[in-house]
Write an enzyme that holds these catalytic residues in place. Structure first.
Site, PDB file in Angstrom:
ATOM      1  N   HIS A 101       4.149   1.335   2.005  1.00  0.00           N
ATOM      2  CA  HIS A 101       5.319   0.664   1.411  1.00  0.00           C
ATOM      3  C   HIS A 101       5.930   1.532   0.305  1.00  0.00           C
ATOM      4  CE1 HIS A 101       2.939  -2.932   2.807  1.00  0.00           C
ATOM      5  NE2 HIS A 101       4.122  -3.221   3.312  1.00  0.00           N
TER       6      HIS A 101
ATOM      7  N   HIS B 256       0.861  -1.192   0.000  1.00  0.00           N
ATOM      8  CA  HIS B 256       0.000   0.000   0.000  1.00  0.00           C
ATOM      9  C   HIS B 256       0.892   1.234   0.000  1.00  0.00           C
ATOM     10  CE1 HIS B 256       0.947   0.200   4.245  1.00  0.00           C
ATOM     11  NE2 HIS B 256       0.462  -1.017   4.417  1.00  0.00           N
TER      12      HIS B 256
END
Ligand code: PAF
Length: 281
Positions: A37, A34
């Site tokens: 990251h 997501h």
């Protein structure tokens, strides 16, 4: 973007990059990526020449086999996100590639870090995390490894492991990504209703309150007032609020301003366990 599934192929590719004097950053992940990251990737591209992202759902850090089985594995989407974000190398090994059938037991002395807060909730979890991160570190030999501040205890545990194993690796702590109102991004937020998400903003309000008053109020008062901010919202249940020394996560009664501190909390809302923290000094 180069994708490798075996240690041998990865090492042979990275060996050449290292010979060319390139600086390598590693971002260990379990996939289901997501924007949190992707912000690590963004940071890694600023501080290194080659960014390696590993995707590996590590069995040794799960307490419950059902959680391991249920863990999302949207690999095609992950690869697409990584490519768009400018990742150079993806390492996605199988379990057999990373663990021997008779894998020697792993036991590293993490002291109290292993048994407090998240460690208490999930016995053996941080042993599993350090086991796989050590394997990834010795394979990739990164100059720097990027981790999100959201899992603050995990970062402290990994730093301790680096110290014990004497590895020449710098840990880059990347700030927690928040919605513009302050809710820390997490895949768990998807399980909250809109009302739940609104109520959950109390977590960041409580942490911000602690940070603002950190130098003037004793920890006990800070914690009590932060708890009030949270419980003013109906349906929020506090699991813990702690003000700790960052290095060892020991709870502090009186603050020594010469050492770094962190406020951490876990709150349940609509059956979802939310975790957040703020670095205080
Ligand atoms: O934070 C995670 O996703 C995991 O604990 C890590 C660091 C990738 C190790 O499996």
């Amino acid at each position: 973007m180069n994708t490798f599934k075996t240690k041998k192929d990865l090492q042979s590719y990275l060996g050449k990059q290292r010979e060319d004097g390139l600086r390598i950053a590693l971002i260990p992940t379990m996939g289901a990526l997501h924007s949190g990251h992707l912000s690590l990737l963004d940071r890694a591209t600023q501080i290194a020449d080659i960014v390696v992202c590993s995707i590996f759902v590590n069995p040794t850090q799960f307490n419950d086999p059902k959680d391991l089985e249920k863990y999302p594995r949207p690999i095609e989407n992950d690869l697409q996100l990584l490519k768009q974000a400018g990742c150079d190398v993806v390492f996605m090994p199988t379990v057999e590639e990373m663990y021997l059938q008779n894998e020697p037991a792993w036991n590293i002395d993490l002291g109290d870090l292993d048994s407090v807060w998240e460690g208490q909730k999930r016995p053996g979890h941080f042993q599993g995390v350090t086991q796989i991160v050590y394997k990834l570190f010795t394979l990739v030999k990164p100059d720097v490894a990027c981790f999100g501040q959201k899992d603050f205890q995990q970062i402290m545990v990994i730093k301790r492991m680096i110290e014990i194993k004497d590895l020449p690796i710098t840990v880059e702590i990347c700030p927690t990504i928040r919605s513009k109102e302050g809710l820390a991004l997490s895949s768990r937020n998807m399980r909250l209703s809109e009302q739940g998400k609104n109520k959950a903003l109390a977590l960041f309000r409580a942490l911000s309150y602690i940070k603002t008053h950190f130098t003037t109020h004793p920890p006990a008062v800070l914690k009590e007032n932060a708890a009030d901010i949270i419980t003013r919202e109906t349906g929020l249940e506090i699991e813990y609020i702690a003000i700790c020394e960052s290095r060892n996560l020991k709870e502090t009664q009186t603050i020594d301003f010469n050492v770094s501190h962190v406020a951490m909390l876990v709150v349940w809302i609509e059956g979802v366990r939310l975790i957040d923290n703020i670095i205080l000094n």
